[in-house]
Structures are given as C-alpha cells and as structure tokens.
Design a protein around this motif. Structure first.
Motif, mmCIF file in Angstrom:
data_model
loop_
_atom_site.group_PDB
_atom_site.id
_atom_site.type_symbol
_atom_site.label_atom_id
_atom_site.label_comp_id
_atom_site.label_asym_id
_atom_site.label_seq_id
_atom_site.Cartn_x
_atom_site.Cartn_y
_atom_site.Cartn_z
ATOM 1 N N GLU A 5 0.857 -1.186 0.000
ATOM 2 C CA GLU A 5 0.000 0.000 0.000
ATOM 3 C C GLU A 5 0.895 1.238 0.000
ATOM 4 O O GLU A 5 1.486 1.580 1.008
ATOM 5 N N LEU A 6 1.007 1.872 -1.171
ATOM 6 C CA LEU A 6 1.918 3.007 -1.343
ATOM 7 C C LEU A 6 1.172 4.315 -1.577
ATOM 8 O O LEU A 6 1.722 5.263 -2.130
ATOM 9 N N SER A 7 -0.070 4.403 -1.134
ATOM 10 C CA SER A 7 -0.879 5.611 -1.348
ATOM 11 C C SER A 7 -0.329 6.834 -0.616
ATOM 12 O O SER A 7 -0.643 7.962 -0.985
ATOM 13 N N ASN A 8 0.476 6.610 0.428
ATOM 14 C CA ASN A 8 1.038 7.736 1.172
ATOM 15 C C ASN A 8 2.504 7.986 0.853
ATOM 16 O O ASN A 8 3.205 8.646 1.622
ATOM 17 N N ILE A 9 2.954 7.474 -0.274
ATOM 18 C CA ILE A 9 4.324 7.732 -0.720
ATOM 19 C C ILE A 9 4.354 9.070 -1.449
ATOM 20 O O ILE A 9 3.588 9.295 -2.380
ATOM 21 N N ASP A 10 5.249 9.952 -1.000
ATOM 22 C CA ASP A 10 5.370 11.282 -1.600
ATOM 23 C C ASP A 10 6.280 11.292 -2.815
ATOM 24 O O ASP A 10 6.143 12.130 -3.698
ATOM 25 N N PHE A 11 7.242 10.363 -2.847
ATOM 26 C CA PHE A 11 8.252 10.379 -3.898
ATOM 27 C C PHE A 11 8.735 8.964 -4.154
ATOM 28 O O PHE A 11 8.992 8.205 -3.219
ATOM 29 N N LEU A 12 8.831 8.595 -5.426
ATOM 30 C CA LEU A 12 9.309 7.282 -5.844
ATOM 31 C C LEU A 12 10.305 7.490 -6.965
ATOM 32 O O LEU A 12 9.959 8.074 -7.993
ATOM 33 N N ASP A 13 11.564 7.065 -6.762
ATOM 34 C CA ASP A 13 12.563 7.224 -7.815
ATOM 35 C C ASP A 13 12.938 5.863 -8.391
ATOM 36 O O ASP A 13 12.332 4.840 -8.068
ATOM 37 N N SER A 14 13.945 5.840 -9.256
ATOM 38 C CA SER A 14 14.334 4.602 -9.926
ATOM 39 C C SER A 14 14.823 3.539 -8.941
ATOM 40 O O SER A 14 14.619 2.346 -9.158
ATOM 41 N N SER A 15 15.444 3.956 -7.851
ATOM 42 C CA SER A 15 15.871 2.992 -6.833
ATOM 43 C C SER A 15 14.655 2.339 -6.182
ATOM 44 O O SER A 15 14.647 1.123 -5.933
#
Length: 115
Positions: A50-60
C-alpha cells in the motif's frame, strides 16, 4: 525504516498489507526491500504493498518494487501494489503496471487477490 520512509504491516482479509509513508528512494530502498522480504519469508500469505502515502518514488524505489515482485513470483505468492496518482504515474511511465499488478485502492487489491 529510515527517516524518509516509515511503515509496517498488518494481516487483513487473509493478506499481508504493507503500508508505507514518505519517500521510496535511494536512501530508503535497501531497508524497504529487506524489511518486506523478511516479513514475506516468515509468512505464506498474499501481499499488498500500500503506497498511497508515498510522496516520492525514484528509480531505486522502482528497482526495489521489481525485486519484491520477483521474490513473490519465485515463491508463487500473489501480490499487488496500490498507489496514489504520483506512484501510479511513475510506475506507468516505465510500463511496469502489469508486472507489479498495480491497482488504485485497497478494495481493488483484495478483489484482485481473491479472484
């Protein structure tokens, strides 16, 4: 976890539901991956990230999600990823939505896993 990423898991509807808040990036991806895989190794349940509260997602962070997906596939475990608009856009940009079984909310995740 790290300062930039917080999370945990709970058992819901026969699934392990991992919930995270913050940034899934180069600073947090190793601990994220290790944490999720350690919990998965101790349980046989299906998994929801559950990633609904992730502010930032990069290639890593994407790389960590791919590694977790491979781990689930290798152990014949059903899984799905729930994301907010930003997470969904990033995953779709690299065309990983089918590989990661991306869905828009928890209800869709439980429906997909029970099918």
């Amino acid at each position: 976890m790290t300062v930039s990423l917080r999370g945990g898991f709970e058992q819901r509807q026969g699934c392990l539901v991992f919930s995270f808040t913050g940034q899934l990036d180069a600073y947090s991806e190793k601990q994220f991956k290790t944490y999720v895989e350690d919990v998965l190794n101790a349980n046989l349940s299906s998994a929801v990230l559950e990633l609904s509260n992730i502010d930032f997602l990069d290639s890593s962070g994407l790389g960590a999600l791919v590694q977790i997906a491979k781990h689930c596939n290798d152990s014949k475990r059903s899984f799905t990823v729930v994301g907010n608009a930003r997470v969904i856009q990033t995953i779709k940009l690299v065309r990983l939505e089918e590989f990661l079984h991306l869905v828009p909310d928890l209800n869709a995740a439980f429906t997909k896993l029970s099918a």
